[in-house]
Design a protein around this motif. Structure first.
Motif, short mmCIF file in Angstrom:
data_model
loop_
_atom_site.label_atom_id
_atom_site.label_comp_id
_atom_site.label_asym_id
_atom_site.label_seq_id
_atom_site.Cartn_x
_atom_site.Cartn_y
_atom_site.Cartn_z
N GLY A 33 28.43 -15.58 -6.62
CA GLY A 33 27.51 -16.70 -6.55
C GLY A 33 27.83 -17.84 -7.50
O GLY A 33 27.21 -18.91 -7.42
N SER A 34 28.78 -17.64 -8.37
CA SER A 34 29.17 -18.71 -9.29
C SER A 34 29.98 -19.77 -8.54
O SER A 34 30.58 -19.50 -7.50
CB SER A 34 29.97 -18.15 -10.46
N ILE A 35 29.98 -21.00 -9.06
CA ILE A 35 30.66 -22.11 -8.40
C ILE A 35 32.09 -22.24 -8.92
O ILE A 35 32.31 -22.45 -10.11
CB ILE A 35 29.91 -23.44 -8.65
N LYS A 36 33.04 -22.10 -8.01
CA LYS A 36 34.43 -22.32 -8.37
C LYS A 36 34.79 -23.80 -8.18
O LYS A 36 35.41 -24.42 -9.05
CB LYS A 36 35.35 -21.45 -7.51
N THR A 37 34.40 -24.35 -7.03
CA THR A 37 34.67 -25.76 -6.72
C THR A 37 33.36 -26.41 -6.27
O THR A 37 32.81 -26.03 -5.23
CB THR A 37 35.71 -25.90 -5.60
N PRO A 38 32.83 -27.37 -7.03
CA PRO A 38 31.58 -28.03 -6.63
C PRO A 38 31.77 -28.76 -5.30
O PRO A 38 32.88 -29.15 -4.93
CB PRO A 38 31.33 -29.03 -7.77
N VAL A 69 35.16 -29.07 11.29
CA VAL A 69 35.59 -29.84 10.12
C VAL A 69 35.33 -29.04 8.84
O VAL A 69 34.49 -28.13 8.82
CB VAL A 69 34.88 -31.20 10.04
N GLU A 70 36.06 -29.42 7.78
CA GLU A 70 35.99 -28.70 6.51
C GLU A 70 35.49 -29.62 5.40
O GLU A 70 35.70 -30.84 5.44
CB GLU A 70 37.36 -28.15 6.14
N VAL A 71 34.85 -29.01 4.41
CA VAL A 71 34.45 -29.74 3.21
C VAL A 71 35.03 -29.02 1.99
O VAL A 71 35.25 -27.80 2.01
CB VAL A 71 32.92 -29.84 3.08
N LYS A 72 35.28 -29.78 0.94
CA LYS A 72 35.82 -29.21 -0.29
C LYS A 72 34.68 -28.63 -1.11
O LYS A 72 33.83 -29.34 -1.62
CB LYS A 72 36.57 -30.28 -1.08
N GLU A 73 34.65 -27.32 -1.19
CA GLU A 73 33.67 -26.59 -1.99
C GLU A 73 34.09 -25.13 -2.02
O GLU A 73 34.84 -24.68 -1.16
CB GLU A 73 32.26 -26.72 -1.40
N ARG A 74 33.63 -24.38 -2.99
CA ARG A 74 33.92 -22.94 -3.00
C ARG A 74 32.95 -22.22 -3.92
O ARG A 74 32.80 -22.56 -5.09
CB ARG A 74 35.35 -22.67 -3.44
N PHE A 133 30.45 -17.31 1.13
CA PHE A 133 29.54 -16.71 0.15
C PHE A 133 28.23 -17.48 -0.02
O PHE A 133 27.55 -17.36 -1.03
CB PHE A 133 30.22 -16.53 -1.21
N SER A 134 27.83 -18.23 1.01
CA SER A 134 26.54 -18.92 0.93
C SER A 134 25.37 -17.94 0.99
O SER A 134 24.25 -18.29 0.60
CB SER A 134 26.42 -19.94 2.06
N ILE A 184 23.37 -23.06 -2.35
CA ILE A 184 23.17 -24.41 -2.86
C ILE A 184 24.00 -25.46 -2.10
O ILE A 184 23.51 -26.55 -1.81
CB ILE A 184 23.46 -24.47 -4.39
N HIS A 185 25.26 -25.13 -1.76
CA HIS A 185 26.10 -26.11 -1.07
C HIS A 185 25.66 -26.32 0.37
O HIS A 185 25.65 -27.46 0.86
CB HIS A 185 27.56 -25.66 -1.11
N GLU A 186 25.31 -25.25 1.07
CA GLU A 186 24.84 -25.40 2.45
C GLU A 186 23.58 -26.25 2.51
O GLU A 186 23.43 -27.09 3.40
CB GLU A 186 24.56 -24.02 3.08
#
Length: 688
Positions: A132-137, A122-127, A164-165, A170-172
């Protein structure tokens, strides 16, 4: 009084090495393995050892073991039911892989069996961007939905790997918090904790493998700790990692993939120890057991390490001793294929039913059956007289499955089985040596495992190796290696930058962060500060290259002088590996590695004086033996290893028997025992 116990779990036997710290005596023991639950053989064997040597449970001060639990779960595809959470658009990466066939010339070779069931990627919306900068929270509402979906699918574990984790996790970490909130019973593996390095497929594959093994290893660890406590042993057990180190067994639950080749790695550590005794720093290890043969190379007294290898077709990017394993052991089954050719392995008879000659119900011919018929193995009893063997059952198995199908007589069939299995193992030896640019004639072959000493001389002669070392207890060297291993944690970070003075500060910051993490890991292992050591490495390449070379660094802050040493060492290694270097090309530092090492107390053995007047030991008996390359059986003296004292010499043809193995010394080979009871063999005056 206290005792140190090392345990190596094999496919056929579980081996034990016991060291009395007061008397400094070393004992060895073998017990049949229990593949259905390896911990049963370990605990049963330990209990028998305690009774045999009158050891009280509280006198066991150290217990370490190598395990095949992770390996078997991967081979048999008996891991957990897992799901994968990744960045939107990347869920098919495990199938896409490197976009190349498993075998370049075999168009029909299948890709590895998927570890993740259909519908559980499955996928989640983030990038996160490359810097290391956040493109999509992270879309938390979306994340809650996918985690709830996986919970409904009754997954046992979840792997989390986002783009790029390794630069910004932070997202992981937030995804893990959500998983713990919704389904705290599920095992979770996130890539930024396990392997914070670049190369997306390798990172995802390693994380998936880890999650696949996590619940299996957790169950095994819990059972093992319970059994040990029930036996009255209070010491906290250790387990080996694939890099040759040991860590507390509870730490293994977080990273079971690091135990994937833990058993064979202990043998290499044992070989390093024996090599130091023999003042030999160039060794090819040859560990042949009941199911497989493991081959590795030691240069300058250090085992070769790799940072990535394929495990069941999937890349595992973890530090491990570079070992080539093939399905060739004493229990490997011989058969005639559809084309009429004689083949051996990789299928093995295992511990049950075992080779036909064991009389435990096995009916298929194996390498052990062939060695029995050729006279290389005792034709009545093995394991120091503890186990009966039946030559008539071995003869029947070869006749029915080989002779009748290939129109060979019994000797041709048995000799053919040995020739075929030796050929496969020699290819593996060449793979770790000749095919990597080493002159095999400069190396000594160290043979161990229950079957290694049976085959080593005949293999060495064909390979062009003139000297062999056989340890005092070759069948249990892996378990001895567990008494010689240190604790070690391998940490890594990826941050691609040019090797110039402007980036020295950034490089040092990475190492400082890893050093703090490594110190905390050693503190958890209760390693005293004076027994902590640290090793630093970088993976470097020329700009625009796609493969790196690992360069070692001194354990100190990087300065301009040290940076120049790194650059110079890289040029030298590049020339050694690829035949050229270019000082005009800029060098990129890609990965930064740190090994945090905790020195563990080890058994010490003193060298015994050599009696220069000692003659050949008295032969126990004579036996007719059929050696490779000979035309008939040759009458050979049979000796007991326990009677071969320091300074004793034996000339081939001869057989040397001991509890854990049998040593075959063909015509033209000579053997002498050193002060540590190692048997040194050479051919026609070659070697020492």
């Amino acid at each position: 009084m206290s005792y140190m116990i090392g345990v190596d779990v094999g496919g056929t036997f579980t081996d034990f090495s016991i060291f009395n710290t007061q008397s400094e005596k070393l004992f060895h023991y073998k017990h049949p393995s229990t593949p259905e639950d390896p911990s049963i053989a370990i605990v049963t064997g330990v209990e028998k050892i305690m009774r045999l040597y009158n050891i009280k449970p509280e006198e066991v001060s150290y217990l370490a073991h190598g395990t095949t639990v992770a390996t078997n779960a991967l081979i048999e595809k008996k891991g957990s039911r897992i799901g994968l959470i990744t960045t939107e658009g990347f869920k098919d990466l495990m199938e896409i892989g490197w976009q190349k066939r498993p075998s370049l010339y075999d168009l029909l070779k299948s890709k590895p069996q998927p570890l993740i069931p259909a519908g559980l990627k499955v996928e989640v919306k983030e990038r996160v961007r490359y810097d290391g900068s956040i493109k999509t929270p992270l879309d938390e509402e979306n994340t809650y939905k996918v985690v709830q979906y996986l919970k409904k699918q009754k997954v046992d574990a979840i792997a989390v790997c986002t783009v790029f984790s390794f630069i910004n996790p932070i997202h992981e970490r937030r995804i893990r918090e959500i998983i713990d909130e919704i389904c705290p019973e599920v095992y979770v593996s996130i890539s930024s904790d396990l392997i914070p390095e670049f190369r997306e497929f390798s990172r995802m594959s390693t994380t998936v493998l880890n999650a696949y093994l996590g619940p299996v290893m957790k169950k095994y660890v819990n059972n093992f700790e319970r059994y040990i406590k029930e036996a009255g042993i209070t010491v906290h057990p250790y387990i080996t990692h694939s890099n040759g180190s040991i860590i507390s067994i509870s730490e293994t639950i977080d990273s079971p993939i690091k135990t994937a080749v833990s058993g064979p790695s202990a043998g290499v550590i044992g070989a390093v120890y024996i090599g130091k005794q023999c003042e030999c720093d160039k060794i090819i290890t040859f560990d042949m057991g009941g199911t497989s043969a493991d081959i590795s190379l030691i240069e300058n007294g250090e085992p070769q390490l790799s940072t990535e290898r394929l495990i069941e077709g999937y890349p595992a990017r973890i530090p491990m001793i570079d070992i080539v394993t093939i399905g060739a052991g004493g229990g490997s089954i011989a058969y005639i294929d559809d084309g009429g050719a004689l083949k051996v392995g990789p299928e093995s008879a295992g511990a049950r039913p075992g080779p036909a000659c064991y009389g435990l119900g096995g009916t298929l011919p194996t390498v052990t059956d062939a060695n029995i018929l050729l006279g290389k193995l005792n034709q009545k009893k093995i394991l120091g007289g503890r186990m009966d063997v039946y030559i008539d059952k071995a003869r029947t198995a070869l006749k029915e499955h080989i002779c009748d199908k290939a129109k060979l007589d019994i000797i041709e069939a048995a000799n053919g089985v040995i020739s075929v299995v030796n050929s496969g193992m020699m290819r593996a030896v060449r793979l770790v040596s000749v095919e990597r640019g080493y002159d095999i004639r400069e190396f000594t072959l160290m043979a161990f495992g229950g079957a290694g000493p049976l085959h080593c001389c005949e293999m060495a002669r064909e390979l062009g190796i003139s000297s062999i070392i056989i340890p005092p207890s070759p069948g249990t060297l892996c378990s001895l290696g567990l008494l010689m291993a240190d604790s070690k944690f391998d940490l890594s970070r990826s941050n691609i930058m040019i090797a110039n003075k402007e980036n020295i500060g950034a490089m040092n910051e990475i190492f400082v962060a890893m050093l703090d993490e490594g110190k905390n890991m050693l503190i958890r292992e209760k390693v005293p500060e004076d027994l902590r050591r640290y090793q630093r490495f970088v993976d470097a390449r020329y700009e625009y290259q796609n493969y790196e070379i690992t360069i070692s660094l001194p354990d100190c802050e990087i300065t301009e002088e040290i940076l120049q040493e790194i650059i110079s060492d890289f040029h030298q290694e590049h020339e050694k590996k690829y035949g050229y270097y270019n000082e005009k090309n800029r060098i990129q530092i890609v990965n930064y590695r740190l090994s945090a090492i905790g020195i563990i107390g080890k058994p010490k053995q003193d060298e015994q004086p050599i009696d220069t007047n000692l003659q050949m030991p008295e032969a126990l008996e004579t036996r007719k033996v059929f050696y490779q390359g000979e035309n008939d059986y040759i009458e050979s003296n049979v000796y007991l290893r326990q009677n071969v004292k320091p300074g004793s010499s034996i000339n081939g043809p001869a057989i040397v028997e001991q509890m854990d193995t049998t040593i075959v010394i063909p015509p033209g080979w000579h053997a002498k025992t050193d002060g540590f009871y190692n048997l040194r063999l050479w051919y026609n005056g070659g070697g020492k």
